[in-house]
Scaffold this motif. Structure first.
Motif, PDB file in Angstrom:
ATOM      1  N   SER A  10      52.149  51.842  42.300  1.00 24.32           N
ATOM      2  CA  SER A  10      51.881  50.432  42.569  1.00 24.32           C
ATOM      3  C   SER A  10      51.528  49.798  43.820  1.00 24.32           C
ATOM      4  CB  SER A  10      53.284  49.712  41.819  1.00 24.32           C
ATOM      5  OG  SER A  10      54.032  50.354  42.941  1.00 24.32           O
ATOM      6  N   GLU A  11      51.091  50.394  44.478  1.00 27.93           N
ATOM      7  CA  GLU A  11      50.870  50.141  46.123  1.00 27.93           C
ATOM      8  C   GLU A  11      49.292  50.039  46.440  1.00 27.93           C
ATOM      9  OE1 GLU A  11      53.593  52.396  46.111  1.00 27.93           O
ATOM     10  OE2 GLU A  11      55.451  50.634  46.672  1.00 27.93           O
ATOM     11  N   GLN A  12      49.071  51.103  45.550  1.00 30.81           N
ATOM     12  CA  GLN A  12      47.713  51.350  45.956  1.00 30.81           C
ATOM     13  C   GLN A  12      47.322  50.831  45.140  1.00 30.81           C
ATOM     14  OE1 GLN A  12      48.350  55.577  43.969  1.00 30.81           O
ATOM     15  NE2 GLN A  12      46.653  56.352  45.854  1.00 30.81           N
ATOM     16  N   LYS A  13      47.344  50.589  43.867  1.00 32.88           N
ATOM     17  CA  LYS A  13      46.927  48.854  42.909  1.00 32.88           C
ATOM     18  C   LYS A  13      47.087  48.131  43.895  1.00 32.88           C
ATOM     19  CE  LYS A  13      48.463  50.901  38.753  1.00 32.88           C
ATOM     20  NZ  LYS A  13      49.094  50.735  37.239  1.00 32.88           N
ATOM     21  N   LYS A  14      47.770  47.379  44.123  1.00 33.77           N
ATOM     22  CA  LYS A  14      48.307  46.559  45.173  1.00 33.77           C
ATOM     23  C   LYS A  14      46.703  45.917  46.438  1.00 33.77           C
ATOM     24  CE  LYS A  14      51.753  43.512  47.306  1.00 33.77           C
ATOM     25  NZ  LYS A  14      51.516  43.049  48.987  1.00 33.77           N
ATOM     26  N   GLU A  15      46.658  46.929  46.871  1.00 34.02           N
ATOM     27  CA  GLU A  15      46.079  47.267  47.974  1.00 34.02           C
ATOM     28  C   GLU A  15      44.631  47.190  47.595  1.00 34.02           C
ATOM     29  OE1 GLU A  15      44.908  51.012  50.429  1.00 34.02           O
ATOM     30  OE2 GLU A  15      44.197  49.728  51.529  1.00 34.02           O
ATOM     31  N   LEU A  16      44.469  47.999  46.824  1.00 33.56           N
ATOM     32  CA  LEU A  16      42.714  47.800  45.719  1.00 33.56           C
ATOM     33  C   LEU A  16      42.694  46.494  45.038  1.00 33.56           C
ATOM     34  CD1 LEU A  16      43.484  51.098  43.595  1.00 33.56           C
ATOM     35  CD2 LEU A  16      40.999  50.699  45.623  1.00 33.56           C
ATOM     36  N   SER A  17      43.733  45.643  44.031  1.00 34.84           N
ATOM     37  CA  SER A  17      42.887  44.601  43.591  1.00 34.84           C
ATOM     38  C   SER A  17      43.596  43.538  44.551  1.00 34.84           C
ATOM     39  CB  SER A  17      44.656  43.900  42.649  1.00 34.84           C
ATOM     40  OG  SER A  17      45.758  42.962  43.187  1.00 34.84           O
ATOM     41  N   GLU A  18      43.922  43.467  45.751  1.00 30.94           N
ATOM     42  CA  GLU A  18      44.026  42.408  46.785  1.00 30.94           C
ATOM     43  C   GLU A  18      42.513  42.405  47.798  1.00 30.94           C
ATOM     44  OE1 GLU A  18      48.304  42.126  47.942  1.00 30.94           O
ATOM     45  OE2 GLU A  18      47.165  42.805  49.726  1.00 30.94           O
ATOM     46  N   ILE A  19      41.843  43.875  47.814  1.00 33.24           N
ATOM     47  CA  ILE A  19      40.698  44.508  48.037  1.00 33.24           C
ATOM     48  C   ILE A  19      39.711  43.314  47.416  1.00 33.24           C
ATOM     49  CG2 ILE A  19      38.587  45.889  48.732  1.00 33.24           C
ATOM     50  CD1 ILE A  19      41.318  47.599  49.401  1.00 33.24           C
ATOM     51  N   ALA A  20      39.425  43.412  46.254  1.00 38.16           N
ATOM     52  CA  ALA A  20      38.234  42.884  44.810  1.00 38.16           C
ATOM     53  C   ALA A  20      38.795  41.256  45.348  1.00 38.16           C
ATOM     54  CB  ALA A  20      39.052  43.454  43.771  1.00 38.16           C
ATOM     55  N   GLN A  21      39.866  41.607  45.050  1.00 42.38           N
ATOM     56  CA  GLN A  21      39.904  39.845  45.150  1.00 42.38           C
ATOM     57  C   GLN A  21      39.191  39.006  46.528  1.00 42.38           C
ATOM     58  OE1 GLN A  21      43.607  38.140  43.883  1.00 42.38           O
ATOM     59  NE2 GLN A  21      44.315  39.830  42.337  1.00 42.38           N
ATOM     60  N   ARG A  22      39.311  39.415  47.314  1.00 40.10           N
ATOM     61  CA  ARG A  22      39.226  38.926  48.587  1.00 40.10           C
ATOM     62  C   ARG A  22      37.337  39.197  49.219  1.00 40.10           C
ATOM     63  NH1 ARG A  22      40.183  42.499  53.960  1.00 40.10           N
ATOM     64  NH2 ARG A  22      38.844  40.969  54.573  1.00 40.10           N
ATOM     65  N   ILE A  23      37.045  40.191  48.206  1.00 41.57           N
ATOM     66  CA  ILE A  23      35.230  40.226  48.340  1.00 41.57           C
ATOM     67  C   ILE A  23      34.965  38.637  47.311  1.00 41.57           C
ATOM     68  CG2 ILE A  23      33.202  41.308  47.762  1.00 41.57           C
ATOM     69  CD1 ILE A  23      35.309  44.480  48.075  1.00 41.57           C
ATOM     70  N   VAL A  24      35.402  38.369  46.012  1.00 44.98           N
ATOM     71  CA  VAL A  24      34.922  36.763  45.070  1.00 44.98           C
ATOM     72  C   VAL A  24      35.606  35.884  45.709  1.00 44.98           C
ATOM     73  CG1 VAL A  24      33.779  38.895  43.990  1.00 44.98           C
ATOM     74  CG2 VAL A  24      36.420  38.079  43.537  1.00 44.98           C
ATOM     75  N   ALA A  25      36.384  35.803  46.459  1.00 45.11           N
ATOM     76  CA  ALA A  25      37.471  34.563  47.132  1.00 45.11           C
ATOM     77  C   ALA A  25      36.555  33.651  47.040  1.00 45.11           C
ATOM     78  CB  ALA A  25      38.389  34.710  48.076  1.00 45.11           C
ATOM     79  N   ASN A  26      36.578  32.320  46.108  1.00 42.88           N
ATOM     80  CA  ASN A  26      36.312  30.961  46.797  1.00 42.88           C
ATOM     81  C   ASN A  26      34.329  30.997  46.673  1.00 42.88           C
ATOM     82  OD1 ASN A  26      38.769  29.862  47.191  1.00 42.88           O
ATOM     83  ND2 ASN A  26      38.687  30.946  48.649  1.00 42.88           N
ATOM     84  N   GLY A  27      33.784  31.784  45.280  1.00 41.56           N
ATOM     85  CA  GLY A  27      32.358  31.338  45.719  1.00 41.56           C
ATOM     86  C   GLY A  27      31.871  32.560  46.414  1.00 41.56           C
ATOM     87  N   LYS A  28      32.275  33.760  46.672  1.00 41.03           N
ATOM     88  CA  LYS A  28      32.323  34.483  48.005  1.00 41.03           C
ATOM     89  C   LYS A  28      31.112  35.913  47.170  1.00 41.03           C
ATOM     90  CE  LYS A  28      35.772  33.581  51.324  1.00 41.03           C
ATOM     91  NZ  LYS A  28      36.005  34.775  52.477  1.00 41.03           N
ATOM     92  N   GLY A  29      30.333  35.842  47.495  1.00 41.76           N
ATOM     93  CA  GLY A  29      29.461  37.649  47.238  1.00 41.76           C
ATOM     94  C   GLY A  29      29.477  38.181  47.885  1.00 41.76           C
ATOM     95  N   ILE A  30      28.521  39.091  47.488  1.00 40.19           N
ATOM     96  CA  ILE A  30      28.077  40.316  48.697  1.00 40.19           C
ATOM     97  C   ILE A  30      26.380  40.219  48.933  1.00 40.19           C
ATOM     98  CG2 ILE A  30      28.367  42.894  48.293  1.00 40.19           C
ATOM     99  CD1 ILE A  30      30.500  43.001  46.713  1.00 40.19           C
ATOM    100  N   LEU A  31      26.253  41.295  50.244  1.00 36.13           N
ATOM    101  CA  LEU A  31      25.167  41.529  50.692  1.00 36.13           C
ATOM    102  C   LEU A  31      24.828  42.531  50.244  1.00 36.13           C
ATOM    103  CD1 LEU A  31      22.334  41.024  52.722  1.00 36.13           C
ATOM    104  CD2 LEU A  31      23.891  41.282  54.421  1.00 36.13           C
ATOM    105  N   ALA A  32      23.743  43.052  49.779  1.00 29.55           N
ATOM    106  CA  ALA A  32      23.854  44.378  49.377  1.00 29.55           C
ATOM    107  C   ALA A  32      22.599  45.170  50.137  1.00 29.55           C
ATOM    108  CB  ALA A  32      22.905  44.570  47.597  1.00 29.55           C
ATOM    109  N   ALA A  33      23.060  45.562  51.314  1.00 30.81           N
ATOM    110  CA  ALA A  33      21.875  45.386  53.097  1.00 30.81           C
ATOM    111  C   ALA A  33      22.348  47.509  52.635  1.00 30.81           C
ATOM    112  CB  ALA A  33      22.971  45.182  54.301  1.00 30.81           C
ATOM    113  N   ASP A  34      22.883  48.106  51.895  1.00 27.89           N
ATOM    114  CA  ASP A  34      22.447  49.253  51.605  1.00 27.89           C
ATOM    115  C   ASP A  34      21.287  50.038  50.880  1.00 27.89           C
ATOM    116  OD1 ASP A  34      22.910  47.900  48.624  1.00 27.89           O
ATOM    117  OD2 ASP A  34      24.108  49.821  47.689  1.00 27.89           O
ATOM    118  N   GLU A  35      19.858  50.331  51.303  1.00 27.84           N
ATOM    119  CA  GLU A  35      18.914  49.809  51.235  1.00 27.84           C
ATOM    120  C   GLU A  35      18.910  52.080  51.366  1.00 27.84           C
ATOM    121  OE1 GLU A  35      19.114  47.093  52.611  1.00 27.84           O
ATOM    122  OE2 GLU A  35      18.767  46.012  50.634  1.00 27.84           O
TER     123      GLU A  35
END
Ligand SMILES: O=P(O)(O)OC[C@@]1(O)O[C@H](CO)[C@@H](O)[C@@H]1O
Length: 364
Positions: A10-35
């Motif tokens: 359950s600790e691993q799940k909590k960490e993963l879901s918190e990371i995922a939610q942080r990335i997309v909070a409040n209209g935020k998105g991702i810069l794909a600078a991984d070319e």
């Protein structure tokens, strides 16, 4: 019998879901600078800049050292291996610059296509060998999410059932390995925009692909709350003569997602797939205004559609730093507004932002 062999604590799940939610909070998105080095070479060629490690570093330094307010629009940045270990001109690691801004650092994990014999030039993606060790090292080195892009093509007999199943299974293996190592997997099954098919056909194919991906993720015991999806929007093929309005793209896209993506997935961050910067923003805005149930955050993970104006403004000259950063910030803010359905097109876009960014057979 449920949970006889639980994949995650359950600790691993909590960490993963918190990371995922942080990335997309409040209209935020991702810069794909991984070319990859090769893909970055194509970008730099367009502005007549040589593809050297130093030029790649200089451009990315401008993006990452932009004003701190970027953290209102960008929740995560995907890096290529080289970039994760690069530093700015003061000697500070890029990944630390991003983390200090509160931005989550991600890493590209797929390693290019391998042909599927007996198909019409279809591929599967390599990179599963040694993936667990790579993930563990990247986690130690500051990454909190990964990305794996599988590519499917619409053509004669494509995508084949083999390509759909094989790529779905590879995505699910990758996602499971990421989660075991504390990385949120970005699951990217891209249906390429090459071809003259209409939007309805793209919707049909996108639904088949996404349905297979979620079946495979379930089979591999992937914890959906700790994942993000990076799909194509449902659009007509690049060579289709029929044109569709953003509202039509939005309805087809949300319908396809609604039919296939479980509500447990916290966020869907679209790729831009060669759309112009402005089209990518207008379509995302229409998607967020679409009157269908939308249980996930609907945001962006754009490469070309966040960097084209910035690259054009830079042109390889250090003196253009300010214009480069302003161009990047403008697109980031516009896409954040679109992710909340609040984007209003100003009508004064620069030439670079309305230019198609399509590259044929964009496979790696
Ligand atoms: O379609 P876009 O938004 O330009 O890029 C989408 C993307 O997945 O494809 C590229 C190639 O792998 C990556 O750099 C990027 O993350």
């Amino acid at each position: 019998m449920a949970h006889q062999f639980p994949a995650l604590t359950s600790e691993q799940k909590k960490e993963l879901s918190e990371i995922a939610q942080r990335i997309v909070a409040n209209g935020k998105g991702i810069l794909a600078a991984d070319e990859s080095v090769g893909t970055m070479g194509n970008r730099l060629q367009r502005i007549k800049v040589e593809n050297t490690e130093e030029n790649r570093r200089q451009f990315r330094e401008m993006l990452f050292t932009v004003d701190n307010s970027i953290n209102q629009s960008i929740g995560g940045v995907i890096l290529f291996h080289e970039t994760l270990y690069q530093k700015d001109s003061q000697g500070k690691l890029f990944r630390n610059i991003l983390k200090e801004k509160g931005i989550v650092v991600g890493i590209k994990l797929d390693q290019g296509g391998a042909p599927l014999a007996g198909t019409n030039k279809e591929t599967t993606i390599q990179g599963l060998d040694g993936l667990s060790e790579r993930c563990a090292q990247y986690k130690k080195d500051g990454a909190d999410f990964g990305k794996w892009r599988a590519v499917l093509r619409i053509d004669n007999h494509c995508p084949s059932n083999l390509a759909i199943q094989e790529n779905a299974n590879a995505l699910a293996c990758y996602a499971s390995i990421c989660q075991q190592n504390g990385l949120v997997p970005i699951v990217e099954p891209e249906v390429l925009p090459d071809g003259d098919h209409d939007m309805e056909h793209c919707q049909y194919v996108t639904e088949k692909v996404l349905a297979a991906v979620y079946k495979a993720l379930n089979d591999h015991h992937v914890y959906l709350e700790g994942t993000l999806l990076k799909p194509n929007m449902v659009t007509a093929g690049h060579a289709c003569t029929k044109k569709y309005m953003p509202e039509q793209v939005a309805m087809a896209t949300v319908t396809a997602l609604h039919r296939t993506v479980p509500a447990a997935v916290p966020g869907i961050c679209f790729l831009s797939g060669g759309m112009s910067e402005e089209d990518a923003t207008l379509n995302l805005n229409a998607i967020n205004l679409c009157p269908l149930p939308k249980p996930w955050k609907l945001s962006f993970s754009y490469g070309r559609a966040l960097q084209a104006s910035a690259l054009a403004a830079w042109g390889g000259k250090a003196a253009n730093k300010r214009a480069t950063q302003e161009a990047f910030m403008k697109r980031a803010v516009a896409n954040c507004q679109a992710a909340k359905g609040q984007y209003v097109h100003s009508g004064s876009s620069g030439a670079a932002s309305t230019q198609s960014l399509f590259t044929a057979s964009y496979t790696y």
